[in-house]
Structure formats: C-alpha cells, structure tokens
Design an enzyme around this catalytic site. Structure first.
Site, short mmCIF file in Angstrom:
data_model
loop_
_atom_site.label_atom_id
_atom_site.label_comp_id
_atom_site.label_asym_id
_atom_site.label_seq_id
_atom_site.Cartn_x
_atom_site.Cartn_y
_atom_site.Cartn_z
CG ASP A 190 -11.32 -5.30 2.09
OD1 ASP A 190 -12.41 -4.92 2.53
OD2 ASP A 190 -10.99 -5.21 0.90
CD GLU A 191 -3.87 -5.78 6.94
OE1 GLU A 191 -3.83 -4.74 6.25
OE2 GLU A 191 -2.95 -6.17 7.66
N GLY A 192 -8.81 -5.63 8.38
CA GLY A 192 -9.43 -5.66 9.70
C GLY A 192 -10.66 -6.56 9.73
NE ARG B 204 -3.40 -1.60 2.62
CZ ARG B 204 -3.48 -2.08 3.87
NH1 ARG B 204 -3.31 -1.29 4.91
NH2 ARG B 204 -3.72 -3.35 4.07
#
Ligand code: NAG
Ligand code: NAG
Ligand code: NAG
Ligand code: NAG
Ligand code: NAG
Length: 407
Positions: A167-169, A129
């Site tokens: 999304d990761e979270g 990122r």
C-alpha cells in the site's frame, strides 16, 4: 422642447436592460474563474508514522472542486519531535503525547467551525511492521496510546493503522502521479483529458526501514502478490509494487554500524547534500560519492560546519543508494538519466500520505469525472437574476412603446 414622458420612461427602461444585460454578459465571461465569492476550503490531516520519525501533513482543497485533480495543496508539513512511535516500547503513552505539538499546529490553521468535518488518519509503516513481528503486544499498546490521544482531538479521527508495504508503494505512486497531473488533467479547453500512459512515472522511495518500488510494467505481472490494481478517473491501472523490509537506510546502517542511527534522510536528502539531484550521469554520481567517502574526515567536518549530526551518514547512505539503484534495481548508464530525485511534486511532499487520503476519502473517483469545473453557485444565481432582469426590462420597454397612450 424635451422628450415626452413616454419617451423618457422608454429610454430609462431600455437603459436598465442594457446595464443588466451587460452585467449578465460579464458574469458569463468570468464564469469558471469564479473569483467573486470565496469558496469553502476543506482540510484533511495525515500522520506518517515512520520508523525514525513521524510527520504530520495538513492538506487543503476548495470544497467545490473535490473531484478535480491537482487542486489539493499542502498547507503544513510538521516534524514530530522525538523518534518514531515504534521506539516508545517502554512508555507507550509517550508515543501518543509526542503527537500533540504538531496536531495543535495544524488545528490553528483550520477554522474552528471546520474541525468536526476534517478527517484525520495515522498510518504506520516499516518501524511498526518490524515491532509487530518482534512483539505484537507492544505494537498494540502503542497503537492504543496513539488512538487515545488522537481520538480526543476535535477533528474526525478515522483511526490509526498499519500500512502494508504494498500500500505504501501504491499510494506513493498515486501521490506522485496526482501531483504531476499524469493521471487526469483539466485541459484549458474545459475538458477532462487523460494524459497518455507513457507520461505516468514510477516511484522509488526509501524510508528508515524499508524501500519501495512501484511502476506500470511493460508486460504482464507474473507474481500476482506484487500486483496492485485500481480504477481511477475511469481508467484501470495495474502497477507492480514491491516493498523490501529491512532494506531501508537505518536498517542498512545498523547492520553496518553498531546501533541504530537516527538520521533523517532518504534518496532525496542524501543526493541533495551531495549535489546530485540535477540529472548527472551515473559515472559522475559514482565519482562524487567515492570522492566524498575518501575525503579525510577532518576535511569533511571543516567543509560543512554545524552539520555533523548527519554528516557521518552521507557516505554510507550514498553508497547504499548507488548500490541499490545500480546493482539492485539495475539502473545502468543508459537508464540512469530517467531517474529524478525529488522531494516534492506539484507542491506536495512525495510520500504515501496524499494518495492514502485521496483514496480513503473517495476523492479520486473510479469513474471519469462527468461534470466540468463547477461554476460557483453564487455566480450562477447572479447570472440568472441579471438575465431575467434584462428580459423583464426589454419586455417592459416593448409594452411602453405599444400600449402607453400619448399624453
Ligand atoms: C512483549 O513485551 C511485553 C511488554 O514489554 C513483555 O512483557 C513480553 O514478555 C514481550 N513478549 C515477547 C514475546 O518478547
Ligand atoms: C476495468 O476493471 C473493471 C473491474 O475492476 C472492469 O469491469 C472494466 O471492464 C475494466 N475496464 C477496462 C477499460 O478495462
Ligand atoms: C565507481 O567508482 C569506483 C571507484 O572509482 C569503481 O571501482 C567502480 O567500478 C565504479 N562503479 C561504477 C558503477 O561506475
Ligand atoms: C482504496 O480504498 C478502497 C476502499 O475504500 C480499497 O478497496 C482500495 O484497494 C484502495 N486502493 C488502493 C490503491 O489501495
Ligand atoms: C466525486 O464524483 C463522483 C461521481 O463522479 C461522486 O459519486 C462522488 O461522491 C464525488 N466525491 C466527492 C468526495 O464528492
């Protein structure tokens, strides 16, 4: 004097019906355990391309319980050698090559006949990122190199992509709650039950270059950009999730120290090292970290021989975690005991990878699972066959009794 021929045949058929009936009954009782036949195992591979390193996770689950919960297990966790893929800006091809070792290790564990049916994903997080922000053409080159290597493997490669912090979270939250069985549970009475919402847990995660917090809030979420909605097993969930880029451990250390430290650690590893994972109160945690930081370096080195590679980071990362949790997320002496520092939940490593795979493969259905644990097909067939045999034998015995003329 012996039995007549008619009586002999009658008894023989009756005996056969008894044995067959008993077999059907036993099959009926073993039912759901279905230990008689091995079930097919399915596999899935996920690469977690983080900022400081890449890991491969191989998951497996019984094919007939695809829609169940708590049945996916972790067959392999492999640490890719070398730094994170975002470090290969000067030689992108090498980013792809670096993944080969772990991939081969995973392929050995999957029967060859299953290779083509095994889905594989690569998800990149904060390191990529940041790189994309800095130089998007370099990020593209690295993705291309990785896609080239993984696309040539014998498994079903679904692609490499950049995961948004949100999304990761969210996927981390799904992984933890799936692992703990707090989303849906198969009760021992044979029904799918939904555990009360209070048992759901929140997830805090710290990677190399970002930190995520995800939980079901008590009230409405005001900032819609921090809200993630999904429907799992017939329930709607609305979670608050926020990812703070650059607040991950390495980013913090690189501001603190000159240059990026490749140490490999997070909440769990740091607290595990400091022996703080067993629910100590905040005051003890604070005292332990300060005591460790104030110990003369010579003494620290002497107490932990052979660990010097990471040793110098534990003070800084311990203080950072404490500050983040206490002053950032506002955990106080009262709420601190609700924190649990864990590496695994339900036998799977905590992280976004499992949640991501479950979602992409549609293994967590939006609708509540209607059917119960399927009895394996083989057992079902055997049961029907033995029931029919029993019936035939009983009818046969009756016919003998009625129509066999006395000899
Ligand atoms: C991005 O990287 C490429 C290749 O390394 C280089 O040629 C280009 O100048 C860089 N662009 C920027 C904006 O830094
Ligand atoms: C869940 O959300 C869907 C839309 O995504 C909606 O149609 C449905 O009514 C909601 N169910 C409940 C129980 O709130
Ligand atoms: C932690 O300990 C330090 C040093 O003893 C003290 O200054 C600080 O106030 C403590 N912080 C908390 C949150 O207890
Ligand atoms: C799961 O995947 C679907 C697409 O298959 C997507 O629409 C949905 O947002 C994903 N769920 C989460 C939590 O991101
Ligand atoms: C899971 O169950 C749903 C129906 O409840 C079905 O539509 C879906 O295909 C199943 N998923 C898999 C991967 O078999």
């Amino acid at each position: 004097m012996g039995l007549s021929r008619k009586e002999q045949v009658f008894l023989a058929i009756l005996g056969a019906s008894g044995v067959s009936g008993l077999t059907a009954l036993i099959l009926l009782l073993v039912e759901a355990t279905s230990v008689l036949l091995p079930t097919d195992i399915k596999f899935g591979i996920v690469f977690d391309a983080g900022s400081s390193h890449t890991s491969l996770f191989l998951y497996q689950w019984p094919a007939d319980k695809e829609n169940g919960t708590g049945v996916v297990s972790q067959a392999l966790a492999c640490q890719v050698e070398g730094p994170g893929i975002s470090s290969y800006t000067s030689d992108p091809a090498q980013a792809g090559e670096s993944l080969r070792g772990c991939l081969e290790e995973a392929l050995v564990l999957i029967p060859e006949a299953q290779h083509r049916k095994t889905p594989m994903f690569l998800g990149a997080t904060a390191g990529m990122r940041l790189l994309r922000q800095k130089n998007s053409s370099q990020a593209r080159d690295i993705f291309a190199a990785v896609t080239q290597v993984l696309g040539r493997s014998p498994v079903d490669f679904w692609g490499a992509e950049l995961l948004a912090g949100q999304d990761e979270g969210a996927f981390g939250w799904i992984t933890v709650n799936y692992g703990l069985g707090t989303l849906v549970k198969y009760s021992f009475t044979g029904e799918w039950i939904q555990p009360p919402e209070e048992t759901l847990v929140g997830a805090l995660d710290m990677g190399g270059a970002s930190t995520q917090i995800t939980f079901v809030p008590g009230g409405p979420i005001l900032d819609k950009s921090t809200q993630a909605d999904f429907r799992l097993y017939g329930s709607n969930y609305s979670v608050y999730t926020h990812s703070y880029l650059c607040f991950g451990r390495d980013q913090m250390l690189s501001r603190l120290l000159v240059g990026l430290v490749q140490a490999f650690s997070n909440f769990y590893y740091t607290f595990h090292f400091l022996n703080l994972t067993s629910g100590q109160p905040l005051s003890t945690v604070n005292a332990t970290i300060w005591e460790f930081c104030q110990r003369p370096w010579k003494l620290v080195e002497a107490s932990y021989p052979g660990q010097d590679r990471w040793l110098r980071d534990y003070c800084a990362s311990g203080l950072y975690i404490l500050t983040l949790l206490h002053e950032g997320y506002r955990f106080s002496e009262e709420t601190w005991p609700s924190l649990e520092f864990r590496k695994q939940a339900g036998g799977v490593d905590i992280g976004w990878t499992l949640g991501y795979m479950l979602n992409l493969t549609g293994m967590i259905p939006a609708d509540a699972p209607a059917q119960l644990w399927a009895v394996s097909y083989g057992v079902w067939v055997a049961k029907v066959v033995f029931m029919v045999l029993t019936l035939v034998a009983v009818v046969g015995a009756a016919l003998v009794q009625l129509f066999w003329l006395q000899d």
